[in-house]
Design an enzyme around this catalytic site. Sequence first.
Site, PDB file in Angstrom:
ATOM      1  N   ASP A   1     101.513  38.156 -23.071  1.00 25.60           N
ATOM      2  CA  ASP A   1     101.122  37.109 -22.135  1.00 25.60           C
ATOM      3  C   ASP A   1     100.293  37.657 -20.976  1.00 25.60           C
ATOM      4  O   ASP A   1      99.089  37.445 -20.897  1.00 25.60           O
ATOM      5  CB  ASP A   1     102.368  36.405 -21.598  1.00 25.60           C
ATOM      6  CG  ASP A   1     102.898  35.345 -22.557  1.00 25.60           C
ATOM      7  OD1 ASP A   1     102.101  34.753 -23.283  1.00 25.60           O
ATOM      8  OD2 ASP A   1     104.114  35.120 -22.556  1.00 25.60           O
TER       9      ASP A   1
ATOM     10  N   ALA B   1     101.655  30.668 -30.730  1.00 26.88           N
ATOM     11  CA  ALA B   1     102.085  32.034 -30.415  1.00 26.88           C
ATOM     12  C   ALA B   1     102.650  32.084 -29.008  1.00 26.88           C
ATOM     13  O   ALA B   1     102.163  31.414 -28.105  1.00 26.88           O
ATOM     14  CB  ALA B   1     100.927  33.014 -30.548  1.00 26.88           C
TER      15      ALA B   1
END
Length: 408
Positions: free
Chosen positions: A173, A142
């Site tokens: 993130d 991912a």
Amino acid sequence: MMGVGVELDCLEGIRVVDFTQFEAGPSCTESLAWLGAEVVKIENPRTGDPGRRLQGAKPDPWYFHQFNANKKSVTLNLKAARGLEIVRELLKKADVTIENMAPGTIERLGLGYDEVKKINPGIVYCQVKGFGVGSPYEKSLAFDMIAQAAGGTFSVTGEGGRAPVKPGPSLGDTGTGMLMAISILGALYKRSKTGQGRLLQVAMQDAMLHYMRVPFSRTQLSGRPVLRDGSSRSTPGGLTPSALYPCKPGGPNDYVYVFCSRANPEHWQRLLKVIGREDLSGDERYDTQQARTERGAEVDEIIAAWTRRHTKEEAMKLIGAAGVPAGAVFDTLELMNDPSLAERGIMQTIDHPTTGKVKMPSWPVRFDGTPPQVKPSPLLGQHVDDVLGSWLGMDAKQLAALRQEGIV
């Protein structure tokens, strides 16, 4: 060093062995470094963090600086037995370690939690992955946009009746990294009382649910998925006004967002005064939230007729000064060059030895009035002698031998 900032000592004495790369993990460890931890980034001797090379062959691109300020870099060949031996010695001395490698990679190196806690029971061992243990997608890779798609943020972003839109900020993130950083602080606090370390794991998909709590509350109320409603107009059935309004000179970001809260009817009255439409005060067509929602297009045009005559900065200042929530749409260049952000140390400039001056946001929390000082990201392997000398007591002869063997 340019700009305002103070060197923080909140985490003074905390040592972090950092196996992270790209953004989700590095944003977490960077926040610890800003708070005063000694963060040692373990990198491949030849290539380093892949984030160093994202923007071409030239090393240390702008992207890398943003997530690795205030850290140290130690190169170690983890495919060599001696490299693994050294990293184990570092882990014995560490308070925290964190990795965000592909699923199973750290375990294949013999550095999984069960192994590391044998040599350091007090370590706070952290893992950032795309999908959680037990998820049907557990072994899948991912990146930011994958986590946001699978975590719901895409589904509520964009205009109604159109395809979902990828959110601009990297919530998948950095948003995940911040949740892990907070959890590390909690684990360190508990360890200070018990001496016991623990395993912390966060999946990027799972983290996105944290940022979707308002949409979830709406689904709980209605029993239906939240639909995209965009920002170009006030939402039918929602708040009115609550939209972007065009400003002069009409550039791609020349808009101001104006919001009148349901909880404060005075917002509408104040707004009418600012835009010179006090004649509408008391007008039953617009006087209540329900009435305005039924005439959303009319209300939006009444406001837009005024905003078109002003710049977004003027509109934000005038409406905001009247006690009505308003925000201009500032772009990245405007924010980078905002003198107020620089003067307050929120946007700081570092002077890097290979790329020169680099502007970047600092940690936004001010400690006694001042944010942390941002220091340049490290050159690849810059701190080998410093860290292996101070942590492990290696002398110049030993360090030279490691270089000769290609270990560092």
